[in-house]
Design an enzyme around this catalytic site. Structure first.
Site, PDB file in Angstrom:
ATOM      1  N   LYS A 177      -6.250  39.219  21.040  1.00  0.00           N
ATOM      2  CA  LYS A 177      -6.476  38.063  21.935  1.00  0.00           C
ATOM      3  C   LYS A 177      -5.131  37.776  22.607  1.00  0.00           C
ATOM      4  O   LYS A 177      -4.248  37.168  22.025  1.00  0.00           O
ATOM      5  CB  LYS A 177      -6.932  36.854  21.107  1.00  0.00           C
ATOM      6  CG  LYS A 177      -7.809  35.864  21.843  1.00  0.00           C
ATOM      7  CD  LYS A 177      -7.208  35.241  23.091  1.00  0.00           C
ATOM      8  CE  LYS A 177      -6.301  34.062  22.781  1.00  0.00           C
ATOM      9  NZ  LYS A 177      -5.567  33.571  23.990  1.00  0.00           N
ATOM     10  N   GLU A 197       4.991  34.985  13.418  1.00  0.00           N
ATOM     11  CA  GLU A 197       6.298  34.991  14.085  1.00  0.00           C
ATOM     12  C   GLU A 197       6.297  33.796  15.023  1.00  0.00           C
ATOM     13  O   GLU A 197       5.604  33.796  16.043  1.00  0.00           O
ATOM     14  CB  GLU A 197       6.512  36.290  14.855  1.00  0.00           C
ATOM     15  CG  GLU A 197       6.820  37.438  13.933  1.00  0.00           C
ATOM     16  CD  GLU A 197       7.044  38.746  14.638  1.00  0.00           C
ATOM     17  OE1 GLU A 197       7.075  38.779  15.881  1.00  0.00           O
ATOM     18  OE2 GLU A 197       7.158  39.761  13.928  1.00  0.00           O
ATOM     19  N   CYS A 218      12.030  34.076  21.635  1.00  0.00           N
ATOM     20  CA  CYS A 218      12.064  33.412  20.324  1.00  0.00           C
ATOM     21  C   CYS A 218      13.429  33.524  19.673  1.00  0.00           C
ATOM     22  O   CYS A 218      13.842  32.637  18.937  1.00  0.00           O
ATOM     23  CB  CYS A 218      10.987  33.994  19.418  1.00  0.00           C
ATOM     24  SG  CYS A 218      11.150  35.760  19.202  1.00  0.00           S
ATOM     25  N   GLU A 240      12.659  23.296  20.232  1.00  0.00           N
ATOM     26  CA  GLU A 240      12.641  24.581  20.932  1.00  0.00           C
ATOM     27  C   GLU A 240      12.222  24.316  22.377  1.00  0.00           C
ATOM     28  O   GLU A 240      11.086  23.916  22.642  1.00  0.00           O
ATOM     29  CB  GLU A 240      11.643  25.541  20.271  1.00  0.00           C
ATOM     30  CG  GLU A 240      11.709  26.924  20.889  1.00  0.00           C
ATOM     31  CD  GLU A 240      10.609  27.862  20.415  1.00  0.00           C
ATOM     32  OE1 GLU A 240       9.447  27.434  20.307  1.00  0.00           O
ATOM     33  OE2 GLU A 240      10.921  29.043  20.191  1.00  0.00           O
TER      34      GLU A 240
HETATM   35  P1  NAD Z   1       1.105  29.367  21.668  1.00  0.00           P
HETATM   36  O1  NAD Z   1       1.190  29.140  20.193  1.00  0.00           O
HETATM   37  O2  NAD Z   1       0.740  28.245  22.526  1.00  0.00           O
HETATM   38  O3  NAD Z   1       0.051  30.527  21.989  1.00  0.00           O
HETATM   39  C1  NAD Z   1       0.162  31.809  21.419  1.00  0.00           C
HETATM   40  C2  NAD Z   1      -1.214  32.433  21.356  1.00  0.00           C
HETATM   41  O4  NAD Z   1      -2.016  31.676  20.448  1.00  0.00           O
HETATM   42  C3  NAD Z   1      -1.969  32.440  22.676  1.00  0.00           C
HETATM   43  O5  NAD Z   1      -2.665  33.666  22.790  1.00  0.00           O
HETATM   44  C4  NAD Z   1      -2.940  31.290  22.532  1.00  0.00           C
HETATM   45  O6  NAD Z   1      -4.095  31.430  23.296  1.00  0.00           O
HETATM   46  C5  NAD Z   1      -3.262  31.363  21.053  1.00  0.00           C
HETATM   47  N1  NAD Z   1      -3.758  30.116  20.458  1.00  0.00           N
HETATM   48  C6  NAD Z   1      -3.499  28.843  20.850  1.00  0.00           C
HETATM   49  N2  NAD Z   1      -4.154  27.974  20.060  1.00  0.00           N
HETATM   50  C7  NAD Z   1      -4.846  28.707  19.135  1.00  0.00           C
HETATM   51  C8  NAD Z   1      -5.692  28.385  18.060  1.00  0.00           C
HETATM   52  N3  NAD Z   1      -5.998  27.127  17.751  1.00  0.00           N
HETATM   53  N4  NAD Z   1      -6.208  29.388  17.325  1.00  0.00           N
HETATM   54  C9  NAD Z   1      -5.904  30.681  17.615  1.00  0.00           C
HETATM   55  N5  NAD Z   1      -5.117  31.050  18.633  1.00  0.00           N
HETATM   56  C10 NAD Z   1      -4.583  30.073  19.388  1.00  0.00           C
HETATM   57  O7  NAD Z   1       2.503  30.007  22.056  1.00  0.00           O
HETATM   58  P2  NAD Z   1       3.032  30.341  23.522  1.00  0.00           P
HETATM   59  O8  NAD Z   1       3.365  29.064  24.193  1.00  0.00           O
HETATM   60  O9  NAD Z   1       2.064  31.305  24.141  1.00  0.00           O
HETATM   61  O10 NAD Z   1       4.363  31.164  23.182  1.00  0.00           O
HETATM   62  C11 NAD Z   1       5.620  30.590  23.002  1.00  0.00           C
HETATM   63  C12 NAD Z   1       5.942  30.476  21.518  1.00  0.00           C
HETATM   64  O11 NAD Z   1       5.916  31.756  20.900  1.00  0.00           O
HETATM   65  C13 NAD Z   1       7.348  29.937  21.269  1.00  0.00           C
HETATM   66  O12 NAD Z   1       7.310  28.972  20.260  1.00  0.00           O
HETATM   67  C14 NAD Z   1       8.113  31.169  20.793  1.00  0.00           C
HETATM   68  O13 NAD Z   1       9.234  30.902  19.985  1.00  0.00           O
HETATM   69  C15 NAD Z   1       7.053  31.906  20.063  1.00  0.00           C
HETATM   70  N6  NAD Z   1       7.421  33.313  19.917  1.00  0.00           N
HETATM   71  C16 NAD Z   1       7.862  33.747  18.689  1.00  0.00           C
HETATM   72  C17 NAD Z   1       8.273  35.062  18.520  1.00  0.00           C
HETATM   73  C18 NAD Z   1       8.789  35.550  17.185  1.00  0.00           C
HETATM   74  O14 NAD Z   1       8.893  36.752  17.007  1.00  0.00           O
HETATM   75  N7  NAD Z   1       9.138  34.665  16.249  1.00  0.00           N
HETATM   76  C19 NAD Z   1       8.215  35.938  19.602  1.00  0.00           C
HETATM   77  C20 NAD Z   1       7.781  35.464  20.837  1.00  0.00           C
HETATM   78  C21 NAD Z   1       7.377  34.149  20.982  1.00  0.00           C
END
Ligand code: NAD
Length: 523
Positions: free
Chosen positions: A194, A269, A303, A417
């Site tokens: 997804k 992550e 991240c 963040e």
């Molecule tokens: P997000 O959590 O809003 O969304 C990530 C994914 O989760 C999307 O595909 C979204 O549709 C899905 N999602 C949202 N709500 C959900 C739910 N209730 N159930 C299942 N899936 C759901 O994150 P974002 O804004 O897309 O990305 C930015 C974040 O990602 C930042 O916090 C960043 O630090 C983190 N990130 C972490 C790493 C790592 O390796 N630690 C790497 C890249 C990004």
């Protein structure tokens, strides 16, 4: 090629590759077939360059997740039992297919996410590398240990856990997806992916490339849609054995709750507020370049970005001055321009959030060293035509590199963040204070230490509550090493064999030498 010619070529290529997404909605990919949503729903995908409509995308619900999970379940046994050598060959073919389409992936990703082409070109190739790395490990992924005891030979083996869900964010979607999907496939798992709704396109290119490369239908499925519907249904689905999630910490908490009734294995992550600690004995020129790179590359939407600068008070002013001189030369602009470092942030809402920290920094009493509005000439053209041309950039999506100094660690600018090109600098006096400040956060993903004192480097690295430390270095990934965070930054590790620990079950078999006593109950 001149910069201008290179930009024109990137734009022409991008438009050519975007044409099909404009003509037809990007569909789910289920059992090898492009598939519309059961409910017929779609959502609009927009480019952060000018907020123009790139095309529609199928919007999945629980029904689409049901279909994809069924495809993943039905192909699970066959893929798990496909010999490792064969999985290795197929996954190398996928890497070849990614390399063959690397420039297509790079321009699409750049237009879909706003990330500068210089980084997206490298990220596309990293995607191929991820596949090669895990392909080579497929033949030995199920190997185990011999653990003999006095009366038994114990041996372990591993096998794929089953169909897994992979949920990815929007920041570097292609590269991040391969980092999850390649080890899952190498382990023998089938996948339902997804992708993030703000950057959906490259997931289709990956799934198509994998099919063309010989990955059997049903082994990698893609369902697009909103997190709260498609994502949620995936985390709740009884046929999905595990979920690998990359995204925000709060979403991780939600997923933990959603997947509890089906007792899923989870890998997270999540976010970070990573400290870069600069001591006064460091090579300050290299340190400054690394600090700049780690916060202003990838739009700061990274991240592992070094978003919290802890700098020894004796060098604080000089170091901030050196950073300021460098950041003033960072080019903000069209992401397909090879000179651009910072492109548009992913979405106007996200950009507004990032900008709001300027006001907050002032209100909290920090010094706003940099963060002026972008140059008006960027926005001289028209937004109406959706041409993605230079000049026609959306003012609401751009920021310039921001730097806040004289901050305290308890300020929100130091704790939250921000996920943009924003650096918060805090002065410290002693090593102990630096460690205390570095650890005084809910996050624990990565840290960077700059010092020429070897003993101190080891002491500080040992004391930090983070999953990854780089000493005198920016983030340079070595794929066999563990990647992941402590505290609110994640659960579990990726990389090398750690990925297989997640995607596989370990079994122990104890075979008696028939020398041990069996208690006789009942005579
Ligand atoms: P997000 O959590 O809003 O969304 C990530 C994914 O989760 C999307 O595909 C979204 O549709 C899905 N999602 C949202 N709500 C959900 C739910 N209730 N159930 C299942 N899936 C759901 O994150 P974002 O804004 O897309 O990305 C930015 C974040 O990602 C930042 O916090 C960043 O630090 C983190 N990130 C972490 C790493 C790592 O390796 N630690 C790497 C890249 C990004």
């Amino acid at each position: 090629m001149t910069t201008a010619a290179s930009f024109e070529k990137n734009l022409t290529d991008a438009k050519q590759h975007l044409a099909r997404f404009k003509a037809e909605p990007a569909l789910h990919l289920i059992n090898g077939e492009p598939t519309a949503s059961v409910a017929g729903e779609i959502f609009a995908n927009r480019s952060p360059i000018d907020n123009s409509h790139l095309g529609d995308v199928a919007s999945g619900t629980a029904h689409d997740i049901d279909a994809a999970a069924a495809a993943a379940r039905d192909s699970s046994e066959r893929w798990r039992n496909t010999p490792g050598e064969q999985r290795k060959r197929i996954l190398h073919n996928v890497a070849d297919a990614i390399e063959a389409r690397a420039s297509e992936i790079a321009v699409l990703e750049s237009v879909d996410t706003g990330q500068a082409i210089r980084f997206m070109s490298a990220a596309a190739l990293r995607g191929a590398e991820n596949f090669r790395f895990f392909a080579d490990r497929a033949p030995t992924a199920s190997d185990g240990l011999a653990l003999p005891s006095a009366h038994h030979l114990n041996y372990t083996s591993r096998r794929a856990i089953g169909p897994v869900g992979v949920i990815t964010p929007w920041n570097t979607p292609f590269m991040l997806s391969t980092w999850k999907i390649a080890p899952a496939l190498a382990a023998g798992c089938t996948v339902v992916h997804k992708p993030a709704e703000w950057s959906p396109i490259s997931a289709n290119v990956l799934a198509e490339a994998a099919l063309e490369a010989g990955l059997p239908p049903g082994v990698l499925n893609v369902v697009h849609g909103m997190g709260e519907t498609a994502g949620r249904a995936l985390t709740e689905h009884p046929d999905i054995a595990a979920v690998a999630f990359v995204g925000e910490s709060v979403t991780g908490s939600l997923i933990q709750t959603q997947s509890a009734p089906t007792l899923k294995r989870l890998h997270f992550e999540l976010g970070g507020k990573n400290p870069v600690i600069v001591f006064d004995d460091a090579d300050l020129e290299r340190a400054a370049d690394a600090v700049i790179f780690m916060i202003y590359s990838l739009n700061g939407e990274r991240c592992t970005s070094s978003s919290r600068l802890l700098v020894q008070r004796s060098i604080h002013d000089d170091f901030i001055e050196a950073l300021t001189a460098k950041l003033r030369r960072i080019v903000v602009g069209h992401p397909l321009d090879p000179d651009t470092v910072i492109g548009p942030l992913i979405h106007p809402d996200h950009c507004e959030k990032v900008r709001s920290y300027i006001e907050l920094a002032e209100a909290e009493g920090a010094t706003v060293v940099a963060g002026r509005p972008p140059d008006a000439s960027l926005f001289a053209g028209s937004l109406a035509d959706g041409s993605l041309a230079k000049g026609n950039l959306a003012p609401r999506n751009f920021v310039t590199p921001m730097l806040f100094s004289n901050a305290r660690n308890d300020m929100r600018i130091a704790q939250e963040e921000i996920f943009g090109p924003v650096l918060t600098a805090i002065a410290f006096d002693s090593e102990d204070e630096a460690v205390a400040l570095a650890n005084d956060t809910d996050y624990g993903l990565a840290a960077y230490i700059w010092t020429s004192d070897v003993g101190r480097a080891h002491r500080v690295a040992d004391a930090l509550d983070v999953g990854m430390v780089w000493v005198n270095s920016q983030n340079v990934r070595h794929l066999p090493t563990p990647f992941g965070g402590m505290k609110r930054s994640g659960i579990g590790r990726d990389g090398g064999d750690w990925s297989f620990d997640f995607y596989m079950e370990t079994k122990n078999v104890a075979v008696a030498y028939e020398s041990h006593t069996i208690p006789k109950l009942g005579g």
